[in-house]
Design a protein around this motif. Sequence first.
Motif, PDB file in Angstrom:
ATOM      1  N   ALA A  35       0.801  -1.220   0.000  1.00 13.49           N
ATOM      2  CA  ALA A  35       0.000   0.000   0.000  1.00 13.49           C
ATOM      3  C   ALA A  35       0.840   1.279   0.000  1.00 13.49           C
ATOM      4  CB  ALA A  35      -0.960  -0.010   1.192  1.00 13.49           C
ATOM      5  N   PRO A  36       1.969   1.356   0.764  1.00 12.50           N
ATOM      6  CA  PRO A  36       2.787   2.580   0.704  1.00 12.50           C
ATOM      7  C   PRO A  36       3.338   2.860  -0.693  1.00 12.50           C
ATOM      8  CG  PRO A  36       3.350   1.300   2.647  1.00 12.50           C
ATOM      9  CD  PRO A  36       2.456   0.442   1.815  1.00 12.50           C
ATOM     10  N   VAL A  37       3.689   1.823  -1.423  1.00 12.92           N
ATOM     11  CA  VAL A  37       4.189   2.008  -2.787  1.00 12.92           C
ATOM     12  C   VAL A  37       3.070   2.530  -3.683  1.00 12.92           C
ATOM     13  CG1 VAL A  37       5.049   0.808  -4.842  1.00 12.92           C
ATOM     14  CG2 VAL A  37       5.992   0.284  -2.586  1.00 12.92           C
ATOM     15  N   MET A  38       1.885   1.984  -3.543  1.00 13.29           N
ATOM     16  CA  MET A  38       0.752   2.429  -4.349  1.00 13.29           C
ATOM     17  C   MET A  38       0.419   3.889  -4.050  1.00 13.29           C
ATOM     18  SD  MET A  38      -1.471  -1.105  -3.968  1.00 13.29           S
ATOM     19  CE  MET A  38      -2.818  -0.648  -5.044  1.00 13.29           C
ATOM     20  N   LEU A  39       0.506   4.279  -2.783  1.00 12.24           N
ATOM     21  CA  LEU A  39       0.297   5.684  -2.422  1.00 12.24           C
ATOM     22  C   LEU A  39       1.382   6.565  -3.040  1.00 12.24           C
ATOM     23  CD1 LEU A  39      -1.164   7.880  -0.813  1.00 12.24           C
ATOM     24  CD2 LEU A  39       0.272   7.274   1.156  1.00 12.24           C
ATOM     25  N   LEU A  40       2.614   6.106  -2.988  1.00 12.54           N
ATOM     26  CA  LEU A  40       3.717   6.852  -3.603  1.00 12.54           C
ATOM     27  C   LEU A  40       3.481   7.050  -5.093  1.00 12.54           C
ATOM     28  CD1 LEU A  40       6.625   8.060  -3.518  1.00 12.54           C
ATOM     29  CD2 LEU A  40       7.467   5.742  -3.915  1.00 12.54           C
ATOM     30  N   PHE A  41       2.987   6.021  -5.762  1.00 14.25           N
ATOM     31  CA  PHE A  41       2.728   6.114  -7.195  1.00 14.25           C
ATOM     32  C   PHE A  41       1.595   7.094  -7.499  1.00 14.25           C
ATOM     33  CE2 PHE A  41       4.591   1.749  -8.591  1.00 14.25           C
ATOM     34  CZ  PHE A  41       5.858   2.200  -8.222  1.00 14.25           C
ATOM     35  N   PHE A  42       0.621   7.199  -6.599  1.00 11.99           N
ATOM     36  CA  PHE A  42      -0.429   8.195  -6.776  1.00 11.99           C
ATOM     37  C   PHE A  42       0.104   9.614  -6.592  1.00 11.99           C
ATOM     38  CE2 PHE A  42      -3.816   4.898  -5.984  1.00 11.99           C
ATOM     39  CZ  PHE A  42      -4.481   5.103  -7.179  1.00 11.99           C
ATOM     40  N   LEU A  43       1.101   9.784  -5.743  1.00 12.38           N
ATOM     41  CA  LEU A  43       1.643  11.109  -5.452  1.00 12.38           C
ATOM     42  C   LEU A  43       2.744  11.532  -6.426  1.00 12.38           C
ATOM     43  CD1 LEU A  43       1.914  10.911  -1.546  1.00 12.38           C
ATOM     44  CD2 LEU A  43       0.126  12.011  -2.896  1.00 12.38           C
ATOM     45  N   ALA A  44       3.359  10.584  -7.114  1.00 10.79           N
ATOM     46  CA  ALA A  44       4.520  10.875  -7.961  1.00 10.79           C
ATOM     47  C   ALA A  44       4.284  11.985  -8.980  1.00 10.79           C
ATOM     48  CB  ALA A  44       4.986   9.597  -8.658  1.00 10.79           C
ATOM     49  N   PRO A  45       3.159  11.990  -9.738  1.00 10.68           N
ATOM     50  CA  PRO A  45       2.970  13.051 -10.742  1.00 10.68           C
ATOM     51  C   PRO A  45       2.908  14.456 -10.157  1.00 10.68           C
ATOM     52  CG  PRO A  45       1.501  11.216 -11.172  1.00 10.68           C
ATOM     53  CD  PRO A  45       2.098  10.974  -9.821  1.00 10.68           C
ATOM     54  N   LEU A  46       2.574  14.575  -8.876  1.00 10.58           N
ATOM     55  CA  LEU A  46       2.500  15.900  -8.250  1.00 10.58           C
ATOM     56  C   LEU A  46       3.886  16.532  -8.108  1.00 10.58           C
ATOM     57  CD1 LEU A  46      -0.137  15.159  -5.459  1.00 10.58           C
ATOM     58  CD2 LEU A  46      -0.506  16.349  -7.629  1.00 10.58           C
ATOM     59  N   HIS A  47       4.934  15.745  -8.261  1.00 12.82           N
ATOM     60  CA  HIS A  47       6.300  16.251  -8.132  1.00 12.82           C
ATOM     61  C   HIS A  47       6.959  16.458  -9.495  1.00 12.82           C
ATOM     62  CE1 HIS A  47       6.393  15.700  -3.740  1.00 12.82           C
ATOM     63  NE2 HIS A  47       5.634  14.654  -3.982  1.00 12.82           N
ATOM     64  N   LEU A  48       6.162  16.371 -10.572  1.00 15.92           N
ATOM     65  CA  LEU A  48       6.665  16.628 -11.920  1.00 15.92           C
ATOM     66  C   LEU A  48       6.079  17.941 -12.416  1.00 15.92           C
ATOM     67  CD1 LEU A  48       6.228  13.028 -13.361  1.00 15.92           C
ATOM     68  CD2 LEU A  48       8.337  14.068 -12.550  1.00 15.92           C
ATOM     69  N   THR A  49       6.730  18.545 -13.410  1.00 14.81           N
ATOM     70  CA  THR A  49       6.324  19.881 -13.845  1.00 14.81           C
ATOM     71  C   THR A  49       5.964  19.983 -15.319  1.00 14.81           C
ATOM     72  OG1 THR A  49       8.651  20.462 -14.200  1.00 14.81           O
ATOM     73  CG2 THR A  49       7.694  21.015 -12.050  1.00 14.81           C
ATOM     74  N   THR A  50       6.252  18.965 -16.129  1.00 13.78           N
ATOM     75  CA  THR A  50       5.936  19.047 -17.552  1.00 13.78           C
ATOM     76  C   THR A  50       4.727  18.171 -17.855  1.00 13.78           C
ATOM     77  OG1 THR A  50       7.352  17.183 -18.197  1.00 13.78           O
ATOM     78  CG2 THR A  50       8.377  19.347 -18.072  1.00 13.78           C
ATOM     79  N   VAL A  51       3.806  18.677 -18.672  1.00 17.64           N
ATOM     80  CA  VAL A  51       2.552  17.957 -18.911  1.00 17.64           C
ATOM     81  C   VAL A  51       2.788  16.617 -19.601  1.00 17.64           C
ATOM     82  CG1 VAL A  51       1.067  19.979 -18.914  1.00 17.64           C
ATOM     83  CG2 VAL A  51       2.146  19.251 -21.048  1.00 17.64           C
ATOM     84  N   HIS A  52       3.814  16.525 -20.442  1.00 18.85           N
ATOM     85  CA  HIS A  52       4.078  15.262 -21.120  1.00 18.85           C
ATOM     86  C   HIS A  52       4.534  14.196 -20.118  1.00 18.85           C
ATOM     87  CE1 HIS A  52       4.178  18.038 -24.580  1.00 18.85           C
ATOM     88  NE2 HIS A  52       3.767  16.981 -25.268  1.00 18.85           N
ATOM     89  N   MET A  53       5.438  14.564 -19.215  1.00 18.18           N
ATOM     90  CA  MET A  53       5.885  13.619 -18.196  1.00 18.18           C
ATOM     91  C   MET A  53       4.766  13.313 -17.207  1.00 18.18           C
ATOM     92  SD  MET A  53       8.852  12.402 -18.671  1.00 18.18           S
ATOM     93  CE  MET A  53       9.090  11.701 -17.048  1.00 18.18           C
ATOM     94  N   ILE A  54       3.997  14.325 -16.844  1.00 16.03           N
ATOM     95  CA  ILE A  54       2.886  14.113 -15.908  1.00 16.03           C
ATOM     96  C   ILE A  54       1.848  13.180 -16.521  1.00 16.03           C
ATOM     97  CG2 ILE A  54       0.933  15.219 -14.756  1.00 16.03           C
ATOM     98  CD1 ILE A  54       2.703  17.705 -14.429  1.00 16.03           C
ATOM     99  N   GLY A  55       1.515  13.415 -17.796  1.00 15.69           N
ATOM    100  CA  GLY A  55       0.508  12.589 -18.451  1.00 15.69           C
ATOM    101  C   GLY A  55       0.921  11.136 -18.559  1.00 15.69           C
TER     102      GLY A  55
END
Length: 327
Positions: A25-45
């Motif tokens: 579960a902690p890894v799954m939560l981390l994966f949900f939060l990961a895009p919030l630490h990116l800044t480009t729409v292509h990488m975020i998408g």
Amino acid sequence: MVSLCYCFCVGKLVDKGVKRLILMAPVMLLFFLAPLHLTTVHMIGTTGFFISWLANFKLYLFAFGNGPLSSPNLSLPIFLLVSCFPIKLQQLENESKPKRHSAREGSLFYLVKALLLLLVIQSLRYTHLLPNKAVLFLYGFQMYFSLDLILAVTASLVRAASSLELEPQFNEPYLATSLQDFWGKRWNLMVSEILRPTVYEPVLRLSVLPRKWASAPAALATFVVSGIMHELIFFYMGRLRPSWGLMSFFLLHGVCIMAEIALKKAIRRRWSLPTPVARTLTILFVFATGVMLFFPEFQRCKIDQKAFAEYAAVGTFLKKSVLGYSR
């Protein structure tokens, strides 16, 4: 990679079930939060789609011994690739799978799509001169061509590094003859493959309705989850409170598919529309509802502006690199 290595070890040491799910579960939560630490729409998408959605759903299935990550004798490198990308472990030769093009034919097909994408991108530079509906239509074409090309490039990289094949994401969606055909067999096929065991089949098993009619609410539940995940990905890219336009789009299509299922069961194939008419009506409905509910999110989140800024930054970088190399 470290998180997925941890999940791989958990799978080896802990039996399938709730305990394995809790440990991951902690890894799954981390994966949900990961895009919030990116800044480009292509990488975020791409990260939101590949990691926050597909990888998390695969890990959920893996916790209970199901899904592609639960295949026997899966090595760590293959586990990492299958987790991150829509990869299938073997080529299944049957008529239900989309037909593969030859390498030469496929390359030409993607070259045409790349040229069309460039044409759409150039057209979007003149949005101030175009009617808003035309701009929204262009967003639809840009989304399809971009997704198809990104996944084709990813497939080439994975194919070069291993003997694995990526799941085909699209099977000529413009030839769909119904909404069921469009969503289930032609558009974003990996999402269908993941949503089927995580949402559709559990709801089907839990339904109190007769088996004949249980597929309709199961299909609706699948579209509800898809709508939630799309709202999440657009939140990652726009950082704006959801307007629920995307959810409305998927709810509408879910309800229409329920109606399709009921109608098909009622008429039992005694009558059907001619194929050209069915294809035309299906694509018109998808685009019309997309223009009303889906594509406006691109404008609201200013994804086009951010994407053009990234294209300009890449162009500047390449120009400086070429000039620096020539000197």
